[in-house]
Design an enzyme around this catalytic site. Structure first.
Site, PDB file in Angstrom:
ATOM      1  N   HIS A 191       0.855  -1.188   0.000  1.00  0.00           N
ATOM      2  CA  HIS A 191       0.000   0.000   0.000  1.00  0.00           C
ATOM      3  C   HIS A 191       0.897   1.245   0.000  1.00  0.00           C
ATOM      4  O   HIS A 191       2.040   1.198   0.479  1.00  0.00           O
ATOM      5  CB  HIS A 191      -0.893  -0.052   1.252  1.00  0.00           C
ATOM      6  N   VAL A 193       1.482   3.769   1.825  1.00  0.00           N
ATOM      7  CA  VAL A 193       2.172   4.241   3.029  1.00  0.00           C
ATOM      8  C   VAL A 193       3.123   3.208   3.613  1.00  0.00           C
ATOM      9  O   VAL A 193       3.782   3.478   4.619  1.00  0.00           O
ATOM     10  CB  VAL A 193       1.171   4.694   4.114  1.00  0.00           C
ATOM     11  N   LYS A 194       3.216   2.024   3.002  1.00  0.00           N
ATOM     12  CA  LYS A 194       4.117   0.995   3.516  1.00  0.00           C
ATOM     13  C   LYS A 194       5.564   1.290   3.098  1.00  0.00           C
ATOM     14  O   LYS A 194       5.857   2.268   2.400  1.00  0.00           O
ATOM     15  CB  LYS A 194       3.679  -0.383   3.016  1.00  0.00           C
ATOM     16  N   THR A 195       6.484   0.420   3.489  1.00  0.00           N
ATOM     17  CA  THR A 195       7.914   0.686   3.293  1.00  0.00           C
ATOM     18  C   THR A 195       8.262   0.839   1.824  1.00  0.00           C
ATOM     19  O   THR A 195       9.053   1.697   1.443  1.00  0.00           O
ATOM     20  CB  THR A 195       8.757  -0.426   3.937  1.00  0.00           C
ATOM     21  N   ILE A 196       7.719  -0.021   0.960  1.00  0.00           N
ATOM     22  CA  ILE A 196       7.745   0.215  -0.489  1.00  0.00           C
ATOM     23  C   ILE A 196       6.309   0.119  -0.975  1.00  0.00           C
ATOM     24  O   ILE A 196       5.441  -0.434  -0.289  1.00  0.00           O
ATOM     25  CB  ILE A 196       8.642  -0.779  -1.257  1.00  0.00           C
TER      26      ILE A 196
END
Length: 396
Positions: A191, A193-196
């Site tokens: 998603h 807002v995740k790390t990638i």
């Protein structure tokens, strides 16, 4: 200083979000090249992305899905969840961690969290295991790894499947090994807002070939052309069979091209997140009125979220008032998460408040603090100053 919500001057002139994706020209070029190619949906880039992720986390196999929820649904299917089965998970998570059990007719069972590190409590899991327990879905909350060895020891000698929800934890290490290849199946989310990010997207990593085959079929209607799986071995080159009831959970090639490009920046993403977390830890340790999440020594954590627990007995305001005051300062705080079984749908299913006291206590006083790699040092300073301003004003 007078809080902005009471007429004072805000710490910032423009809102700072709690999270935001980082997309550069290399990402745009990678996507554009695929859009001009022969493949748009699941094709060679999807396969390459799966290989990149599997290699990174140290797993034999990876299967990419349209989103993290679909990936968890696939993992529960591969684990054989069906009506009558129970699956233990945490209430402090996004609803997908338990919805994936309901999709297959299973029953989510919620175990409480630890008061200090906010992850699922292993002792409470042990109390909730019954003859009906089919799987456990621990969540690496905020990015901190659960105690994987303790979980594996708990289910040793049983057929209970561990599906690690590592939606927050790409890059996190447990005892020097990256999460992703340490349990039966592991899910990651991509998603924004995740790390990638791949825009939307998720993946399951595993070392089990049987799970890999089921996951691959499940995401594409359970239709296969693999002659080793076909019941009719004499079909022509056009021939395929639907072997079970699957879904269209395929990811696109241009999403995977974005994911591959993002992976090239992962080391920087991790480094910057850790740098921000270290600055926060140093600053907030000295702020009377907030309590930091404990990070266990076995977890080399890559934080997706930075969560503070308000020490409400020391404050003359509740979480809602503090939240609104910080938003007025243009500090984009958030709350992760409402206990899953508090949602109206779960209440209709018969779940009642009071199941997990530690989780409910945390929910009533938690705030997620802005954390994303593109934050400037000025942004970080504004967040810290904003918290000091508001907590100091509302401290008893």
């Amino acid at each position: 200083m007078l809080p902005a919500i009471l007429g004072g001057t805000p710490i910032r002139s423009n809102p700072l979000p709690y999270a935001k994706q980082y997309i550069d020209d290399n990402d745009c070029r990678a996507v554009s090249e695929v859009l001009k190619s022969d493949f748009l949906t699941t094709g060679p880039m999807a396969k390459k992305f799966e290989e990149v992720i599997a290699d990174y986390v140290g797993a034999k196999y990876a299967v990419a899905f349209a989103n993290g929820t679909a990936a968890l649904h696939g993992a529960c299917f591969a684990a054989g969840i069906q009506p009558g089965d129970e699956v233990i998970t945490t209430p402090i998570t996004f609803a997908a961690s338990s919805n994936c059990v309901l999709y297959l007719g299973g029953t989510p069972v919620f175990a409480d969290i630890n008061k200090d590190n906010f992850n699922i409590n292993i002792d409470d899991i042990a109390k909730k295991i019954t003859k009906k327990t089919k799987a456990i879905i621990p969540v690496d909350y905020t990015g901190q790894a659960v105690d994987i060895d303790a979980l594996k020891n708990l289910v040793k000698g049983t057929e209970i499947v561990i599906i690690e929800d590592s939606a927050h934890a790409l890059g996190t290490k447990y005892k020097e090994k990256r999460v992703g290849g340490l349990v039966d199946m592991t899910e990651f989310s991509f998603h924004p807002v995740k790390t990638i990010t791949t825009g939307e997207g998720g993946i399951i990593t595993t070392n089990n070939k049987e799970y890999y085959t089921k996951l691959t079929n499940f995401r594409s209607h359970f239709i296969t052309r693999d002659v080793n799986q076909l019941e009719n071995k004499d079909g022509g080159g056009w021939y395929y069979e639907q072997l079970d009831l699957g879904f269209n959970y395929r990811i696109t090639d241009f999403q995977c091209a974005l994911g591959i490009s993002q992976m090239k920046k992962l080391d920087w993403f991790i480094s910057r997140r850790k740098e921000i977390v270290n600055i926060y830890n140093e600053a907030f340790t000295n702020l009377d009125g907030v309590i930091l999440q404990k990070n266990e020594g076995f977890s080399d954590t890559v934080n997706h979220l930075y969560v503070l627990k308000l020490d409400l007995p020391k404050l003359k305001a509740d979480r809602k008032e503090i939240f609104q005051a910080l938003i007025a300062e243009n500090i984009g705080v958030h709350v992760h998460y409402i206990p899953v079984y508090w949602h109206p749908y779960y209440q209709k299913l018969g779940y009642e408040k009071g199941l997990c006291p530690n989780a409910e206590d945390l929910y009533n006083c938690m705030l997620s603090v802005p954390l994303f790699p593109a934050m400037s040092n000025d942004d970080i300073r504004d967040v810290i100053n904003g918290f000091y301003k508001i907590i100091s004003y509302y401290r008893k």
